[in-house]
Design an enzyme around this catalytic site. Sequence first.
Site, PDB file in Angstrom:
ATOM      1  CE  LYS A 197      -5.029  23.207  35.949  1.00 15.00           C
ATOM      2  NZ  LYS A 197      -4.608  23.046  37.365  1.00 15.00           N
ATOM      3  CD  GLU A 213      -5.452  30.292  31.527  1.00 14.01           C
ATOM      4  OE1 GLU A 213      -5.466  30.484  30.290  1.00 14.01           O
ATOM      5  OE2 GLU A 213      -6.107  29.386  32.090  1.00 14.01           O
ATOM      6  CB  SER A 228      -7.182  17.609  41.412  1.00 13.72           C
ATOM      7  OG  SER A 228      -6.801  18.491  42.455  1.00 13.72           O
TER       8      SER A 228
HETATM    9  C1  LIG Z   1      -5.321  23.675  38.426  1.00 16.70           C
HETATM   10  C2  LIG Z   1      -5.585  22.753  39.501  1.00 16.70           C
HETATM   11  C3  LIG Z   1      -6.816  22.752  40.151  1.00 16.70           C
HETATM   12  C4  LIG Z   1      -7.889  23.761  39.881  1.00 16.70           C
HETATM   13  O1  LIG Z   1      -8.442  23.698  38.610  1.00 16.70           O
HETATM   14  P1  LIG Z   1      -9.879  23.100  38.353  1.00 16.70           P
HETATM   15  O2  LIG Z   1     -10.159  23.501  36.953  1.00 16.70           O
HETATM   16  O3  LIG Z   1     -10.815  23.724  39.334  1.00 16.70           O
HETATM   17  O4  LIG Z   1      -9.782  21.643  38.534  1.00 16.70           O
HETATM   18  C5  LIG Z   1      -7.041  21.784  41.107  1.00 16.70           C
HETATM   19  N1  LIG Z   1      -6.093  20.885  41.432  1.00 16.70           N
HETATM   20  C6  LIG Z   1      -4.886  20.872  40.839  1.00 16.70           C
HETATM   21  C7  LIG Z   1      -3.896  19.861  41.259  1.00 16.70           C
HETATM   22  C8  LIG Z   1      -4.601  21.796  39.861  1.00 16.70           C
HETATM   23  O5  LIG Z   1      -3.409  21.767  39.275  1.00 16.70           O
END
Ligand SMILES: *Cc1c(COP(=O)(O)O)cnc(C)c1O
Length: 401
Positions: free
Chosen positions: A96, A118, A385
């Site tokens: 993010k 949010e 992610s």
């Molecule tokens: C917020 C988050 C997601 C989900 O958000 P996407 O917009 O679908 O990527 C996935 N993985 C992590 C580690 C997150 O913090």
Amino acid sequence: MSTPSPYDNLPDAQGFFGKFGGQFVPPEMKQVMDEISAAYQEIRQRKDFQDELNYLLADYVGRPSPIFYARRLSEKLGGARIYLKREDLNHTGAHKINHCLGEALLAKFMGKTKVIAETGAGQHGVALATACALVGIPCEIHMGTVDIAKEHPNVTKMKILGATLVPVTRGTATLKDAVDSAFDEYLKDPQNFIYAIGSVVGPHPFPGMVRDFQSVVGREARAQFMERYKKLPDYVAACVGGGSNAMGIFTAFLNDESVKLVGVEPAGEGLDTDRHAATMTLGKPGQIHGMACYVLEDSEGNPMPVHSIASGLDYPGSGPQHSHLKDLGRVEYASANDNECLDAFMMLSRVEGIIPALESAHAVAWAIREAPKLSQEQSILINLSGRGDKDADYVAEKLGL
Ligand SMILES: *Cc1c(COP(=O)(O)O)cnc(C)c1O
């Protein structure tokens, strides 16, 4: 003459990806969104903006993030080779920060006085509070009280970073309600405030802009994979909540026909229950938060209360580009349930020494299920992610560790 790719140059000037996306907002809001769109179009072409963003991505975030061959996991499963794009190693622990830095720089450029957002798992809140501290802009984060209780370390971090935290008790007190609350605050003064959306969702220009900021992930991953292995991966998989980390890694591979793209949604307690958030799998075309996309709705047409063990995935909508890619058949949307997610969380931790975010563990769970069906010549690249520090206490309690 080569035919133009159906995947490039989207969204169109009105913000549509096929029949999805757009700006389904009141006229005064449309004007503000158009101003943000114009400002973004201007800065994205400016060398000083790109230079500053690239500098911060390198020296502040720590990019490029490596690709790691998960050898022990691959051998244990006995099928395809599994590779991880390590977004968990970024500053603040997830993908993010990539778009939060872009949004904070845009806010500064536009002379905004407050950034509002949010947060679900708290990852967007922490990443945005971080970017706002760095850029020097006040930041206000709306968060459901259910998520506040679950994601305590992130709540503390946001406070330390100087953000104002607004607890949201309406509805199910989770991500969707936090979005509504933050939007209400934004509507009070959209000229001076900016809403920094946390994924590839919301009215145009956000789905395309957040994707652009995240697409560095796929650009790096494609080049890294090619350089090291002299070929492309057979599969690229990512979890899908709103869909930003998935679009981030998918974008660079959209025109590589041989590469299968898989988005993994949260099946929660099961697709046959009403406790899931599998929007692409079970939703239908509708509207939510200013955009047209697949939506999970109840019989009255209201967004369904959704559930996932991963707070960051429990959203009843999805990015409009995902909806379009589903209809084009370019991306396959699969799902993993809460139990598979927990198993994947533990397996990656114990076999590779990498504690994944519960969100990311959904993509790992899909690979654990599919890899044994594939040959050892084949490869799966997972967008890892984020890291699971924020989830460690919750999982330990849940599993009685
Ligand atoms: C917020 C988050 C997601 C989900 O958000 P996407 O917009 O679908 O990527 C996935 N993985 C992590 C580690 C997150 O913090």
